[in-house]
Motif scaffolding. Structure first.
Motif: not given
Length: 511
Positions: A441, A446, A450, A467, A471-474, A476-477
């Motif tokens: 974290e 990360r 962002a 990616a 880390e799937a949430d990365a 879209p960014v």
């Protein structure tokens, strides 16, 4: 049985001391028969910690008066003798010798202890003063709202002796002073006590002016401190009061750049009979402020260990920090660096980490030498001081600590705060280390991805790595950042991504 027939109480006044109280209680326990902890309003686990260690907790109150609080605590003690300890003090000594001495003592009302204090980060310059902390309960009480002192209950003169105990004190290290805002509290209490004494028409106010001055100096208000010291009558002030004023006043005068006033207070210090070794050290500081570095160096090299007129131990080695600066100011950088390397291992230095790293650890070889000389007690203070600085300044030093397997958790946390200044290759390497340590974290990649403030290419490369590790949430960014790429940048971005991950680059081309 005879050695324990004198009943002894340990006594504390505390507030929010959960971080240090346990160690203090454990150290005190063998020296006493009961421990009373008078709590003045803690909101943390202080009271629970005290009870867990067998202490009797009294839930009291705080009225900005240390002497009054100590007296209220004293009312709950049953001992013939009472040992007054602060939560940030650890008692050291020979328990059997201590018990025998109390059994034999038939004259003294008060016993003095040696309080040894570090001045920053838990590992700064060591000072030692003899302070009355063991008292016959029936004969003594506390007086004074700040820097309280023992007086006779019936106004009698108190006879003193040595206890043979040492209290290791951490309360005025830089970290605790800043964290707990002790200076602001002390100044408030000192000013209130001075005003109250004036309202009562008292005239002997020198000690109270010194309390105000020292407290103002602690919060960096050097002008206010000097005004307080100026109110002292140098002709009538007691020796110990005058010396406390003079030492702080010299430092404050230097802080505001008034060399004449510093020299004036230095003269007053000598007039009050301060030890010559102490005076030489202060004279050297005045010379340094006047850029007379050769003179200051000569004085510093002549200083020897001593104990001053009011019982405070003066360690000549504490002059090494100033000596380093004198040598450096005269252009002898290598000699200054060698002095630091020789001085660091004892852990007693006020040289700040940025100064040391800038002098010694600008490359891998120098950083390795610095880490080899750095004692464990300075690891976390150094890392803490460096974490707000740019990564290119600290990188060699942090890498050397990591390679040596030292303070790794602290280093990871510090690097995590430097994410914005990390070059991508270093951000990648430190991120992998953090993930291995279970600190994903705090991964710099990360935070870089962002942040719109970071370089776009660095954000893209950070997103690609994230990616790739799943880390799937990365994604879209990353897609949003890729959409911002100008046509003229496409080839450069593709080349950089291909070097990092050919398969990801192919997927971009296909898209």
């Amino acid at each position: 049985m005879g050695a324990r027939s004198v009943y002894v109480s340990g006594c504390y006044i505390v507030k929010d001391e959960e971080d240090v109280l346990a160690a203090s209680l454990e150290a005190l326990a063998p020296f006493v028969d009961e421990i009373v902890v008078y709590d003045t309003g803690s909101t943390d686990r202080t009271r629970e910690v005290a009870r867990e260690h067998g202490a009797r907790v009294v839930e009291g109150y705080w009225d900005d008066d240390f002497g009054a609080a100590r007296n209220r605590a004293l009312e709950h003690c049953a001992g013939t003798w009472v040992v007054s300890v602060d939560a940030d003090e650890v008692v050291r000594g020979d328990v059997r010798a201590w018990r025998r001495a109390l059994q034999r003592e038939n004259r003294a009302d008060v016993l003095e202890v040696a309080v040894a204090s570090d001045t920053w980060g838990g590992a700064g310059r060591l000072t030692e003063a003899r302070v009355p902390r063991v008292l016959r309960r029936a004969h003594c009480r506390w007086a004074g709202a700040l820097h309280e002192r023992l007086v006779g209950r019936r106004g009698q003169v108190l006879h003193r002796a040595d206890s043979g105990l040492v209290f290791e004190h951490s309360g005025y290290t830089l970290l605790r002073v800043v964290d707990r805002d002790k200076g602001t509290r002390n100044l408030r209490v000192a000013e209130a006590e001075l005003e109250a004494a004036r309202a009562r028409g008292e005239h002997d106010l020198a000690f109270l002016h010194v309390n105000v001055g020292r407290s103002a100096a602690m919060v960096g208000d050097h002008r206010k401190a000097l005004d307080a010291f100026a109110a002292i009558d140098r002709e009538t002030a007691p020796l110990d009061t005058g010396l406390l004023a003079a030492q702080t006043a010299v430092s404050c005068a230097l802080a505001v750049g008034d060399l004449d006033l510093a020299a004036e207070w230095l003269t007053a210090m000598r007039t009050w009979g301060e030890d010559d070794q102490v005076c030489r050290a202060f004279e050297a500081r005045v010379a340094m402020a006047g850029k007379r570095y050769a003179e200051a160096e000569r004085l510093l090299r002549s200083v020897r260990d001593s104990r001053n007129r009011i019982g405070i131990r003066f360690d000549a080695e504490s002059c090494t920090d100033d000596l380093v600066r004198c040598v450096l100011e005269q252009g002898r950088r290598e000699e200054a660096a060698q002095l630091v390397l020789e001085h660091l291992p004892n852990g007693r230095t006020n040289l700040q980490a940025p100064f040391v790293v800038g002098l010694l650890a600008t490359d891998a070889e120098g950083a390795a030498r610095t880490v080899a000389a750095l004692p464990p007690s300075l690891e976390k203070p150094f890392v803490g001081q460096l974490q707000r600085l740019p990564a290119d300044f600290t990188d060699a030093f942090f890498e050397a600590l990591w390679a040596a397997g030292r303070a790794r958790a602290a280093v990871l946390l510090a690097v995590g705060e430097q994410w914005a200044s990390l070059a991508f290759p270093r951000a990648l390497e430190w991120s992998l280390r953090m993930r291995e340590a279970g600190l994903a974290e705090r991964c710099p990649l990360r935070r870089i991805l962002a942040s719109p403030e970071c370089d776009r290419l660095t954000r893209i490369l950070s997103g690609v790595v994230l990616a790739e590790v799943g880390e799937a949430d990365a994604l879209p960014v990353l897609e949003g950042v890729l959409a911002e790429v100008e046509d003229a940048e496409v080839d450069t971005v593709l080349a950089a991504v291909r070097e990092l991950s050919p398969s990801f680059a192919d997927s971009l081309v296909a898209a």
